[in-house]
Design a protein around this motif. Structure first.
Motif, PDB file in Angstrom:
ATOM      1  N   PRO A   1      48.465 -72.078 -17.669  1.00 31.45           N
ATOM      2  CA  PRO A   1      47.229 -72.059 -16.866  1.00 31.45           C
ATOM      3  C   PRO A   1      47.467 -72.008 -15.381  1.00 31.45           C
ATOM      4  O   PRO A   1      48.329 -72.620 -15.031  1.00 31.45           O
ATOM      5  CB  PRO A   1      46.756 -73.312 -17.311  1.00 31.45           C
ATOM      6  N   TYR A   2      46.808 -71.316 -14.830  1.00 23.46           N
ATOM      7  CA  TYR A   2      46.553 -71.185 -13.224  1.00 23.46           C
ATOM      8  C   TYR A   2      45.379 -71.104 -12.957  1.00 23.46           C
ATOM      9  O   TYR A   2      44.313 -70.681 -13.426  1.00 23.46           O
ATOM     10  CB  TYR A   2      47.529 -70.138 -12.823  1.00 23.46           C
ATOM     11  N   VAL A   3      45.339 -70.817 -11.449  1.00 18.15           N
ATOM     12  CA  VAL A   3      44.043 -70.567 -10.922  1.00 18.15           C
ATOM     13  C   VAL A   3      44.215 -69.376  -9.870  1.00 18.15           C
ATOM     14  O   VAL A   3      44.939 -68.924  -9.127  1.00 18.15           O
ATOM     15  CB  VAL A   3      43.532 -71.649  -9.631  1.00 18.15           C
TER      16      VAL A   3
ATOM     17  N   GLY B   1      39.581 -67.944  -7.572  1.00 19.04           N
ATOM     18  CA  GLY B   1      39.308 -69.481  -7.512  1.00 19.04           C
ATOM     19  C   GLY B   1      38.880 -69.794  -9.067  1.00 19.04           C
ATOM     20  O   GLY B   1      38.565 -71.015  -9.440  1.00 19.04           O
ATOM     21  N   GLN B   2      39.193 -68.738  -9.949  1.00 19.39           N
ATOM     22  CA  GLN B   2      38.734 -69.344 -11.461  1.00 19.39           C
ATOM     23  C   GLN B   2      40.127 -69.652 -12.400  1.00 19.39           C
ATOM     24  O   GLN B   2      41.231 -69.126 -11.987  1.00 19.39           O
ATOM     25  CB  GLN B   2      38.133 -67.878 -12.120  1.00 19.39           C
ATOM     26  N   ARG B   3      39.786 -70.515 -13.139  1.00 22.81           N
ATOM     27  CA  ARG B   3      40.805 -71.156 -13.913  1.00 22.81           C
ATOM     28  C   ARG B   3      41.230 -69.824 -14.939  1.00 22.81           C
ATOM     29  O   ARG B   3      40.304 -69.351 -15.493  1.00 22.81           O
ATOM     30  CB  ARG B   3      40.417 -72.242 -14.728  1.00 22.81           C
ATOM     31  N   ALA B   4      42.525 -69.672 -15.119  1.00 19.86           N
ATOM     32  CA  ALA B   4      43.115 -68.666 -15.849  1.00 19.86           C
ATOM     33  C   ALA B   4      44.189 -68.804 -16.873  1.00 19.86           C
ATOM     34  O   ALA B   4      44.609 -70.027 -16.627  1.00 19.86           O
ATOM     35  CB  ALA B   4      43.303 -67.357 -15.126  1.00 19.86           C
TER      36      ALA B   4
ATOM     37  N   TYR C   1      44.364 -63.818 -18.573  1.00 19.34           N
ATOM     38  CA  TYR C   1      42.846 -63.783 -18.818  1.00 19.34           C
ATOM     39  C   TYR C   1      41.912 -64.984 -18.042  1.00 19.34           C
ATOM     40  O   TYR C   1      42.849 -65.892 -17.849  1.00 19.34           O
ATOM     41  CB  TYR C   1      42.721 -64.032 -20.363  1.00 19.34           C
ATOM     42  N   THR C   2      40.896 -64.895 -17.736  1.00 17.64           N
ATOM     43  CA  THR C   2      40.159 -65.836 -17.307  1.00 17.64           C
ATOM     44  C   THR C   2      39.605 -66.851 -18.648  1.00 17.64           C
ATOM     45  O   THR C   2      39.667 -66.182 -19.514  1.00 17.64           O
ATOM     46  CB  THR C   2      38.884 -65.515 -16.325  1.00 17.64           C
ATOM     47  N   GLU C   3      39.961 -68.084 -18.119  1.00 21.03           N
ATOM     48  CA  GLU C   3      39.458 -68.964 -19.367  1.00 21.03           C
ATOM     49  C   GLU C   3      38.056 -68.539 -19.788  1.00 21.03           C
ATOM     50  O   GLU C   3      37.219 -68.140 -19.247  1.00 21.03           O
ATOM     51  CB  GLU C   3      39.666 -70.517 -18.806  1.00 21.03           C
TER      52      GLU C   3
END
Length: 177
Positions: free
Chosen positions: A34-36, A40-43, A61-63
């Motif tokens: 997981p990363y940002v 600024g979106q969680r992905a 992929y974005t969450e």
């Protein structure tokens, strides 16, 4: 390949060991990070290994992005295809190494064995391919065999051996006296 996949679900619900189906095939998830992202979106960054062939790759992929888990039948089909492709590649490398004299070839026979197949029907398919009859092993009547020995050059033959579980032999009925 069959489409046995289940309903899509969010990327963040997948865990290492899960299988994902997409337009390119079936892939095993071997790592998830997981990363940002830059927006600024969680992905999620997923390391995926194709089951049929190819190199591992990273997909981002974005969450909330929906991915399709692969069904058991689909995983089995792609894994089988991968094993067959791997064997074919290994045989090509072996053939290249023989042609390029990287391996000695002083024997008068070169033998390939299929290993132990699951059924006599599978042995029969090999027998038909090889143009031979299915027989029984000298070691056990429970083992069906198909053997082929073909001369391919002066003092060299190519032998193929297939064996597997034989169909049960019907015992003759007991005769009462």
């Amino acid at each position: 390949m069959s489409q046995q996949s289940t309903n899509p679900r969010p990327v963040e619900t997948f865990t290492v060991g899960d299988h994902i189906s997409d337009a390119f095939g079936v892939h095993k998830l071997v790592h998830a990070l997981p990363y940002v992202n830059g927006d600024g979106q969680r992905a999620q960054a997923l390391t995926l290994v194709p089951l049929d062939s190819g190199e591992p790759f990273v997909a981002k992929y974005t969450e909330g992005t929906k991915l399709t888990p692969a069904g058991d039948a689909e995983v089995g089909e792609y894994a089988d295809k991968g094993r067959r492709l791997a064997l074919a590649e290994a045989l090509r490398r072996l053939a290249d190494d023989i042609v390029e004299h990287r391996l000695p070839l002083t024997a008068y026979r070169f033998t390939v064995s299929t290993g132990h197949l699951d059924s006599q029907a599978e042995v029969q398919r090999w027998a038909e391919y090889l143009g031979v009859e299915v027989g029984r092993s000298g070691a056990s009547k429970d083992i069906a065999v198909a053997n082929s020995s073909r001369p391919i050059a002066d003092r060299l033959s190519f032998d193929v051996h297939a064996q597997g579980n034989a169909n049960p032999v019907a015992e003759p009925p007991a005769v009462e006296v």
